[in-house]
Design an enzyme around this catalytic site. Structure first.
Site, mmCIF file in Angstrom:
data_model
loop_
_atom_site.group_PDB
_atom_site.id
_atom_site.type_symbol
_atom_site.label_atom_id
_atom_site.label_comp_id
_atom_site.label_asym_id
_atom_site.label_seq_id
_atom_site.Cartn_x
_atom_site.Cartn_y
_atom_site.Cartn_z
ATOM 1 N N ASP A 90 47.678 65.476 52.708
ATOM 2 C CA ASP A 90 48.689 66.454 53.235
ATOM 3 C C ASP A 90 49.046 66.958 52.274
ATOM 4 O O ASP A 90 50.333 67.343 51.740
ATOM 5 C CB ASP A 90 49.731 65.701 54.073
ATOM 6 C CG ASP A 90 50.557 66.653 54.837
ATOM 7 O OD1 ASP A 90 50.337 67.604 54.797
ATOM 8 O OD2 ASP A 90 51.671 66.167 55.266
ATOM 9 N N ARG A 91 48.213 68.056 51.567
ATOM 10 C CA ARG A 91 48.498 68.846 50.276
ATOM 11 C C ARG A 91 49.305 70.109 50.820
ATOM 12 O O ARG A 91 49.995 70.366 49.615
ATOM 13 C CB ARG A 91 47.302 68.928 49.567
ATOM 14 C CG ARG A 91 47.389 69.771 48.377
ATOM 15 C CD ARG A 91 48.209 68.974 47.185
ATOM 16 N NE ARG A 91 48.168 69.679 46.022
ATOM 17 C CZ ARG A 91 49.206 70.659 45.626
ATOM 18 N NH1 ARG A 91 49.865 71.315 46.685
ATOM 19 N NH2 ARG A 91 49.155 71.354 44.417
ATOM 20 N N LYS A 92 49.354 70.673 51.702
ATOM 21 C CA LYS A 92 49.923 71.805 52.182
ATOM 22 C C LYS A 92 49.576 72.823 51.029
ATOM 23 O O LYS A 92 50.539 73.313 50.349
ATOM 24 C CB LYS A 92 51.336 71.568 52.330
ATOM 25 C CG LYS A 92 51.598 70.701 53.623
ATOM 26 C CD LYS A 92 53.039 70.618 53.807
ATOM 27 C CE LYS A 92 53.347 69.686 55.217
ATOM 28 N NZ LYS A 92 53.163 68.466 54.792
ATOM 29 N N PHE A 93 48.402 73.146 50.864
ATOM 30 C CA PHE A 93 47.910 74.129 49.633
ATOM 31 C C PHE A 93 48.599 75.448 49.971
ATOM 32 O O PHE A 93 48.754 76.073 51.241
ATOM 33 C CB PHE A 93 46.495 74.363 49.660
ATOM 34 C CG PHE A 93 45.787 73.241 49.151
ATOM 35 C CD1 PHE A 93 46.001 72.773 47.655
ATOM 36 C CD2 PHE A 93 44.786 72.450 49.949
ATOM 37 C CE1 PHE A 93 45.014 71.800 47.138
ATOM 38 C CE2 PHE A 93 44.185 71.357 49.481
ATOM 39 C CZ PHE A 93 44.355 71.238 48.178
ATOM 40 N N THR A 144 45.708 69.581 54.465
ATOM 41 C CA THR A 144 46.268 70.825 55.051
ATOM 42 C C THR A 144 46.605 71.905 54.294
ATOM 43 O O THR A 144 46.626 71.711 53.007
ATOM 44 C CB THR A 144 47.713 69.906 55.606
ATOM 45 O OG1 THR A 144 48.253 69.449 54.303
ATOM 46 C CG2 THR A 144 47.724 68.909 56.687
#
Length: 473
Positions: free
Chosen positions: A302-305, A331
């Site tokens: 869940d890195r949420k780049f 993500t």
């Protein structure tokens, strides 16, 4: 006899006010026609409106069972309004597009899941306009199985609607209308013959029922997935009978691995925040992948780049984490624009997946409906990369080959001190369309994590099986 006289009066009135025209026209279905109906003009003629309302009530509505009426926008809306008042039943209104503000509803009005709604329409050729309204009503959990029509053009609409489980009643057919106009010398026998030949030779296109992802089982949706990870996830869920994703928000690698030893067989996906692990090592990654293989679950980082493409490419493939080497999917925000998807696509070699954040579950977040729509539109350009969307609403996207990943779930509704809103399994799956449900503290903080994982797994899967059965009451 009185009914037949009223039908004749209606046919002649429609001709008189130019609601029926003869010449060469094009219908909404793309069919050329020698006769065209423009019933929008009836709003200027109260006596015609009253006549139609009375006929529809006497002929089609008086014996029907329903809780609401809904006119197909927009011509049928005034007729539906008059009927609603006449029969003392509530009216619902379908918007052609959801509002971008306020409640953002497609269906306006008060109703309950399972209520019956009677559709009102002016003219049916293929039945496509009726089906657009029917589908939106059904998406809200309403039953829409009957439509009453002013005029049936007899070009296949009735059969199309019946094929979609909608029964149709019509005041007038084209044949009946033409017969009345000839008898009263309003059109010639030659025109009547031309219209009859047209009716015999030209049929409307078949209205194919849309693929509703909400009602489709995961194994069928796997066949429609363009992204390899989405296909794999659908199949894992179908085989293991679980749509539970565990969010392992722990800072110790040994705690994470110990937890997955206990709950691995009950989940389809594990969600990590790799940068909060204090003792991260490649040994941890190796052990994590071994557990994923043994228990048949996938790994979501869940890195949420959210940076520019070049930076994201390095964040994904470089540094101490080397996310692309071990995470099946990640993500990402769409905020930076298409460059972020280009970067992830170039680095994934067609073997990885991305969940795009289209909506968030925390209170006060700044994502708007326009942003959500733009995110979904952007994803359409990368079908082999996109696994699905992190979102909260079933109408966010339609593609059954994509997955709705929804966080913020507990067995009872609640909210934490930092604004995270938690919904129940019933709410997120049956009402909001979630496919994979993310659970974190509800399991991680439990005294018996394995027992709690089983409770969540069973509750979520029970809601999913109920949803695809179509029995939402």
């Amino acid at each position: 006899m009185e009914y037949e006289k009223k039908l004749t009066d209606l046919a002649l009135s429609l001709f008189k006010i130019d609601a029926v025209k003869f010449g060469e026209f094009m219908t909404k279905s793309g069919i050329k026609t020698p006769v065209y109906f423009d019933l929008r003009v009836i709003v200027s003629y109260p006596e015609v409106m009253e006549l139609i309302t009375g006929l529809l009530y006497d002929f089609a509505i008086v014996d029907s069972e329903y809780d609401h009426v809904c006119g197909v926008p927009y011509t049928a809306l005034p007729i539906a309004t008059l009927l609603s008042v006449k029969v003392k039943k509530s009216m619902l209104m379908r918007r052609k597009e959801a509002k971008a503000y306020g409640t953002k509803k497609v269906i306006e009005g008060h109703y309950k899941v399972g209520d019956k709604c009677l559709i009102i329409e002016d003219v049916v050729t293929s039945g496509s306009s009726v089906m657009e309204t029917v589908n939106d009503l059904r998406n809200e959990g309403l039953k829409a199985q009957e439509a009453v029509i002013i005029l049936d053009r007899e070009q296949g609409g009735r059969q199309n609607l019946e094929d979609n489980n909608v029964q149709m009643k019509a005041l007038l057919t084209m044949s009946k209308l033409i017969s009345i106009l000839v008898e009263n010398k309003k059109i010639t026998e030659q025109m009547a013959s031309d219209v009859k030949n047209y009716l015999q030779n030209v049929k409307a296109p078949v209205v194919v029922p849309p693929l509703d992802r909400i009602l489709m089982p995961f194994e069928k949706r796997a066949e429609l997935a363009s992204n390899a990870i989405a296909k794999q996830l659908f199949n894992i869920m179908a085989i293991k009978k679980t749509n539970l994703c565990l969010s392992v928000d722990l800072t110790s690698s040994s705690q994470i691995l110990d937890l997955l030893e206990k709950v691995g067989e009950h989940i389809c996906l594990v969600k990590t925040h790799i940068d909060i692990i204090q003792d991260f090592s490649q040994n941890f990654v190796t052990a994590l992948k071994q557990l994923a293989t043994r228990f048949n679950f996938l790994i979501l980082e869940d890195r949420k780049f959210a940076d520019i493409g070049n930076t994201v490419a390095m964040q994904y493939t470089q540094g101490i984490y080397n996310v692309n080497k071990w995470a099946d999917c990640v993500t990402s925000h769409s905020l930076p624009g298409e460059g972020i998807l280009k970067a992830l696509n170039n680095s994934s070699n067609g073997e990885k997946g991305v969940f795009l954040l289209a909506e968030m579950s925390c209170e006060g977040n700044l994502i708007t409906s326009e942003y959500t729509q733009a995110t979904v539109k952007m994803a359409e350009k990368y079908p082999e990369l996109i696994t699905g969307f992190v979102c909260q609403k079933k109408d966010t996207f339609k593609n059954p080959g994509l997955i709705q990943l929804t966080p913020g779930v507990k067995l009872e509704s609640s909210k934490d001190d930092l604004g995270q809103v938690y919904n129940t399994p019933e709410k997120v799956i049956l009402e909001n369309g979630a496919d994979i449900i993310v659970v974190g503290r509800g399991i991680v903080a439990a005294k018996n994590a394995e027992a709690q994982a089983v409770i969540y797994k069973d509750a979520l899967w029970r809601c999913y099986t109920k949803r695809i059965s179509g029995k939402l009451e």
